[in-house]
Design a protein around this motif. Structure first.
Motif, PDB file in Angstrom:
ATOM      1  N   ALA A 217       0.475   7.285  -5.617  1.00  0.00           N
ATOM      2  CA  ALA A 217       1.375   7.381  -4.467  1.00  0.00           C
ATOM      3  C   ALA A 217       0.595   7.739  -3.213  1.00  0.00           C
ATOM      4  N   PHE A 218      -0.363   8.649  -3.352  1.00  0.00           N
ATOM      5  CA  PHE A 218      -1.200   9.017  -2.209  1.00  0.00           C
ATOM      6  C   PHE A 218      -1.998   7.817  -1.707  1.00  0.00           C
ATOM      7  N   SER A 219      -2.598   7.076  -2.627  1.00  0.00           N
ATOM      8  CA  SER A 219      -3.419   5.930  -2.248  1.00  0.00           C
ATOM      9  C   SER A 219      -2.602   4.882  -1.499  1.00  0.00           C
ATOM     10  N   ALA A 220      -1.396   4.627  -1.996  1.00  0.00           N
ATOM     11  CA  ALA A 220      -0.531   3.636  -1.353  1.00  0.00           C
ATOM     12  C   ALA A 220      -0.148   4.092   0.049  1.00  0.00           C
ATOM     13  N   SER A 221       0.185   5.369   0.184  1.00  0.00           N
ATOM     14  CA  SER A 221       0.589   5.909   1.483  1.00  0.00           C
ATOM     15  C   SER A 221      -0.563   5.872   2.485  1.00  0.00           C
ATOM     16  N   ALA A 222      -1.739   6.293   2.054  1.00  0.00           N
ATOM     17  CA  ALA A 222      -2.906   6.276   2.942  1.00  0.00           C
ATOM     18  C   ALA A 222      -3.290   4.857   3.315  1.00  0.00           C
ATOM     19  N   ASN A 223      -3.124   3.929   2.389  1.00  0.00           N
ATOM     20  CA  ASN A 223      -3.449   2.536   2.665  1.00  0.00           C
ATOM     21  C   ASN A 223      -2.493   1.944   3.700  1.00  0.00           C
ATOM     22  N   VAL A 224      -1.227   2.348   3.671  1.00  0.00           N
ATOM     23  CA  VAL A 224      -0.261   1.898   4.675  1.00  0.00           C
ATOM     24  C   VAL A 224      -0.729   2.320   6.069  1.00  0.00           C
ATOM     25  N   ALA A 225      -1.232   3.560   6.175  1.00  0.00           N
ATOM     26  CA  ALA A 225      -1.733   4.060   7.463  1.00  0.00           C
ATOM     27  C   ALA A 225      -2.909   3.216   7.943  1.00  0.00           C
ATOM     28  N   PHE A 226      -3.805   2.889   7.019  1.00  0.00           N
ATOM     29  CA  PHE A 226      -4.983   2.095   7.391  1.00  0.00           C
ATOM     30  C   PHE A 226      -4.583   0.689   7.829  1.00  0.00           C
ATOM     31  N   SER A 269      -9.347 -13.927  -9.534  1.00  0.00           N
ATOM     32  CA  SER A 269      -9.353 -15.073 -10.436  1.00  0.00           C
ATOM     33  C   SER A 269      -9.794 -16.308  -9.670  1.00  0.00           C
ATOM     34  N   GLU A 270     -10.079 -17.372 -10.393  1.00  0.00           N
ATOM     35  CA  GLU A 270     -10.444 -18.645  -9.786  1.00  0.00           C
ATOM     36  C   GLU A 270      -9.640 -19.742 -10.471  1.00  0.00           C
ATOM     37  N   VAL A 271      -8.827 -20.419  -9.675  1.00  0.00           N
ATOM     38  CA  VAL A 271      -7.972 -21.473 -10.216  1.00  0.00           C
ATOM     39  C   VAL A 271      -8.334 -22.789  -9.535  1.00  0.00           C
ATOM     40  N   GLU A 272      -8.826 -23.750 -10.326  1.00  0.00           N
ATOM     41  CA  GLU A 272      -9.189 -25.069  -9.838  1.00  0.00           C
ATOM     42  C   GLU A 272     -10.051 -24.991  -8.576  1.00  0.00           C
ATOM     43  N   GLY A 273     -11.041 -24.110  -8.602  1.00  0.00           N
ATOM     44  CA  GLY A 273     -11.983 -24.012  -7.501  1.00  0.00           C
ATOM     45  C   GLY A 273     -11.494 -23.219  -6.303  1.00  0.00           C
ATOM     46  N   THR A 274     -10.264 -22.736  -6.319  1.00  0.00           N
ATOM     47  CA  THR A 274      -9.727 -21.945  -5.209  1.00  0.00           C
ATOM     48  C   THR A 274      -9.859 -20.464  -5.538  1.00  0.00           C
ATOM     49  N   LEU A 275     -10.534 -19.740  -4.680  1.00  0.00           N
ATOM     50  CA  LEU A 275     -10.760 -18.321  -4.934  1.00  0.00           C
ATOM     51  C   LEU A 275      -9.519 -17.507  -4.602  1.00  0.00           C
ATOM     52  N   ASN A 276      -9.138 -16.659  -5.503  1.00  0.00           N
ATOM     53  CA  ASN A 276      -8.018 -15.747  -5.289  1.00  0.00           C
ATOM     54  C   ASN A 276      -8.618 -14.378  -5.020  1.00  0.00           C
ATOM     55  N   ALA A 277      -8.848 -14.073  -3.741  1.00  0.00           N
ATOM     56  CA  ALA A 277      -9.522 -12.831  -3.362  1.00  0.00           C
ATOM     57  C   ALA A 277      -8.670 -12.051  -2.373  1.00  0.00           C
ATOM     58  N   GLU A 278      -8.773 -10.724  -2.444  1.00  0.00           N
ATOM     59  CA  GLU A 278      -8.036  -9.858  -1.531  1.00  0.00           C
ATOM     60  C   GLU A 278      -8.964  -8.803  -0.952  1.00  0.00           C
ATOM     61  N   GLU A 279      -8.691  -8.416   0.280  1.00  0.00           N
ATOM     62  CA  GLU A 279      -9.426  -7.318   0.888  1.00  0.00           C
ATOM     63  C   GLU A 279      -8.995  -6.022   0.219  1.00  0.00           C
ATOM     64  N   ILE A 280      -9.945  -5.194  -0.138  1.00  0.00           N
ATOM     65  CA  ILE A 280      -9.613  -3.913  -0.748  1.00  0.00           C
ATOM     66  C   ILE A 280     -10.078  -2.788   0.166  1.00  0.00           C
ATOM     67  N   SER A 281      -9.462  -1.632   0.020  1.00  0.00           N
ATOM     68  CA  SER A 281      -9.782  -0.481   0.860  1.00  0.00           C
ATOM     69  C   SER A 281     -10.177   0.705   0.000  1.00  0.00           C
ATOM     70  N   PHE A 282     -11.049   1.536   0.551  1.00  0.00           N
ATOM     71  CA  PHE A 282     -11.421   2.800  -0.087  1.00  0.00           C
ATOM     72  C   PHE A 282     -10.601   3.905   0.568  1.00  0.00           C
ATOM     73  N   VAL A 283     -10.005   4.756  -0.246  1.00  0.00           N
ATOM     74  CA  VAL A 283      -9.153   5.846   0.234  1.00  0.00           C
ATOM     75  C   VAL A 283      -9.592   7.133  -0.443  1.00  0.00           C
ATOM     76  N   ALA A 284      -9.693   8.223   0.318  1.00  0.00           N
ATOM     77  CA  ALA A 284     -10.090   9.496  -0.296  1.00  0.00           C
ATOM     78  C   ALA A 284      -9.460  10.668   0.437  1.00  0.00           C
ATOM     79  N   LEU A 285      -9.165  11.708  -0.331  1.00  0.00           N
ATOM     80  CA  LEU A 285      -8.711  12.996   0.203  1.00  0.00           C
ATOM     81  C   LEU A 285      -9.839  13.988  -0.028  1.00  0.00           C
ATOM     82  N   PHE A 286     -10.141  14.794   0.987  1.00  0.00           N
ATOM     83  CA  PHE A 286     -11.261  15.720   0.866  1.00  0.00           C
ATOM     84  C   PHE A 286     -10.983  17.009   1.627  1.00  0.00           C
ATOM     85  N   THR A 287     -11.787  18.023   1.342  1.00  0.00           N
ATOM     86  CA  THR A 287     -11.791  19.228   2.169  1.00  0.00           C
ATOM     87  C   THR A 287     -12.997  19.119   3.098  1.00  0.00           C
TER      88      THR A 287
END
Length: 332
Positions: A217-226, A269-287
């Protein structure tokens, strides 16, 4: 001297404190400009876009902090290709410093805190609600000083890769998991990789930490902000969004922070030569106890390692370069 003239005076003090500072602007929470002062620069700056980004920078993380029951956000650092926006909420206004971090880093925490003291005082007069005490001004300026000082401090982590020497090219997730397990410093409370939809691809959490929401839940929320910050900055003259850091807390000696940054494009995945790729994000909580430098360094190392596995990507590469710029300065 009028209140507005006094505000300009203290904004000018912030501007003059560093040759790397290009613009200092004060706006309301909706992004309407109240006062600003700037200097000539080769970097093209649109003040209206800066105030919009300032408004987004402070509203983007509100849900995450509410979910974590951590109050109140003190400052945010938003890194782009060309500049960093440092945004501070002062009563019902937002002060944003547009700073060329490639010229000088970090900011002068003492000078900034001193200006915050007087700006907060003058804003009470400006809006006719000056019911705060000298103690309130001191506590606020001390929070800003501590946040800026700590974010620029800490031990540098060597620039290395955690990627395994050999991995299955047809299934990259185990190799990515290996990277997340290889972090050298226990500086994150929780950290994860998230898809654009908010799906947690892999996550780690320090045992013994009791937080009100799950890491997913934290990761999803922080990703929305980004993602909100990315949308707001699209097509900006200051370049692509590289990293967003928000600092929150009541105790200057026990601040919490959230960092989010791009982590490349993962092919699912790769379907019939078409790349199925998504941008991913790094999320972290720290002190912020260990300072901001190891936070930035370990984030860079994790992303650099993931690039070794999934391949490079321009914006993510630029994030890595920006951290190397920050760590090239000397910290006293």
């Amino acid at each position: 001297m009028s209140v507005r003239d006094s505000l300009i005076k203290y904004l000018t003090s912030i501007l003059r404190a560093s040759q790397g500072t290009i613009l200092v602007i004060l706006c309301d929470l909706n992004g309407l400009s109240i006062a600003k002062i700037g200097r000539k620069s080769e970097i093209e700056i649109n003040p209206n876009q800066i105030t919009s980004l300032a408004s987004a920078a402070f509203s983007a993380s509100e849900e995450s902090w509410e979910d974590l029951n951590i109050k109140d956000q003190v400052i945010s650092f938003t890194f782009f290709d060309k500049v960093c926006l440092i945004t501070i909420r002062i009563n019902e206004t937002l002060l944003t410093i547009v700073h060329d971090y490639r010229k000088e880093w970090p900011l002068d925490a003492d000078n900034l805190a001193s200006s915050m003291y007087y700006i907060k005082q003058k804003l009470g007069e400006f809006f006719g609600s000056n019911n705060e005490t000298e103690k309130d001004f001191e506590e606020f300026s001390n929070k800003v000083r501590s946040a800026v000082y700590l974010f620029g401090m800490g031990s540098e982590v060597p620039f290395i890769s955690y990627a395994p020497e050999k991995f299955d090219q047809t299934n990259l997730l185990p190799a990515i998991s290996y990277v997340l397990d290889s972090i050298q410093n226990p500086i994150f409370i929780r950290y994860s990789l998230v898809s654009p939809t908010g799906l947690t691809l892999d996550a780690r959490e320090v045992s013994g930490q009791k937080l009100q929401i799950s890491v997913e839940a934290f990761s999803a929320s922080a990703n929305v902000a980004f993602q909100k910050m990315k949308e707001e900055s699209e097509g900006s003259s200051i370049g692509d969004l590289l990293c967003y850091v928000a600092i929150s807390g009541q105790d200057p000696e026990n601040f919490f922070g959230i960092i989010t940054n791009p982590s490349g494009r993962l092919k699912f995945s790769e379907v019939e030569g078409t790349l199925n790729a998504e941008e991913i994000s790094f999320v972290a909580l720290f002190t912020l106890t260990y300072g901001g430098i190891p936070i930035m360094c370990e984030s860079r190392n994790i992303i650099f390692s993931i690039m070794k596995i999934i391949g490079s990507e321009k914006i993510t590469d630029n994030f890595i370069k920006s951290v190397n710029v920050l760590t090239s300065f000397k910290y006293d």
